[in-house]
Design a protein around this motif. Sequence first.
Motif, PDB file in Angstrom:
ATOM      1  N   UNK A  86       0.872  -1.175   0.000  1.00 52.84           N
ATOM      2  CA  UNK A  86       0.000   0.000   0.000  1.00 52.84           C
ATOM      3  C   UNK A  86       0.910   1.226   0.000  1.00 52.84           C
ATOM      4  N   UNK A  87       0.803   2.038  -1.068  1.00 54.10           N
ATOM      5  CA  UNK A  87       1.675   3.207  -1.228  1.00 54.10           C
ATOM      6  C   UNK A  87       0.848   4.485  -1.268  1.00 54.10           C
ATOM      7  N   UNK A 130      -2.691   0.226  -4.309  1.00 51.14           N
ATOM      8  CA  UNK A 130      -2.569  -1.114  -3.732  1.00 51.14           C
ATOM      9  C   UNK A 130      -2.013  -2.008  -4.827  1.00 51.14           C
ATOM     10  N   UNK A 131      -0.924  -2.703  -4.525  1.00 50.25           N
ATOM     11  CA  UNK A 131      -0.301  -3.553  -5.537  1.00 50.25           C
ATOM     12  C   UNK A 131       0.172  -4.867  -4.928  1.00 50.25           C
ATOM     13  N   UNK A 137      -3.175  -3.225  -8.317  1.00 48.40           N
ATOM     14  CA  UNK A 137      -4.513  -3.804  -8.250  1.00 48.40           C
ATOM     15  C   UNK A 137      -5.570  -2.708  -8.239  1.00 48.40           C
ATOM     16  N   UNK A 138      -5.328  -1.639  -7.497  1.00 46.29           N
ATOM     17  CA  UNK A 138      -6.309  -0.564  -7.386  1.00 46.29           C
ATOM     18  C   UNK A 138      -5.596   0.729  -7.013  1.00 46.29           C
ATOM     19  N   UNK A 139      -6.233   1.855  -7.365  1.00 49.12           N
ATOM     20  CA  UNK A 139      -5.710   3.158  -7.003  1.00 49.12           C
ATOM     21  C   UNK A 139      -6.889   4.084  -6.735  1.00 49.12           C
TER      22      UNK A 139
END
Length: 149
Positions: A86-87, A130-131, A137-139
């Motif tokens: 999570x970035x 989220x990767x 996977x999602x942003x």
Amino acid sequence: MEKEIQSGKKSLAILAVAVIILVVFTVLSIRLSKGQPFTIDKAVICVELDSNRKPYKLRDVIRYGTRQVCLWFRYSNATEGSPLNVSWYYGENLVVSEHLKLISKDGSKAFYLLKEDGAPLPVGSYRVAVSSTAGQIDELKFAIEKKKK
């Protein structure tokens, strides 16, 4: 001697059928275990979570003065121990990145962005990504803005 040959052929036929059945079940098991890929079923930005750990005060634009922002997501089809990252970004700058391993196949997670000194988060554009090892996977994007007069 003929009985031994017939008995041997019978045993060989039973073994062959058992091997074929085992191979079929193995192939089906592998295909079913892969099943659906890891997915994020729902992801939101919120100001806080309620007493049941569900998102509360969902926002895309958050008022300046807020000291924390929460990313909450529900996921499914994870492999136990799957790595996730999570970035959080402020503008184009990476602020913090958190690494974890998922414990269960399905569930929900919450992550917070806040300053160490407890000061309000600065005005500006943000995003959280989220990767996994397979890629992003999602942003989600959000902004912190001062109240307009």
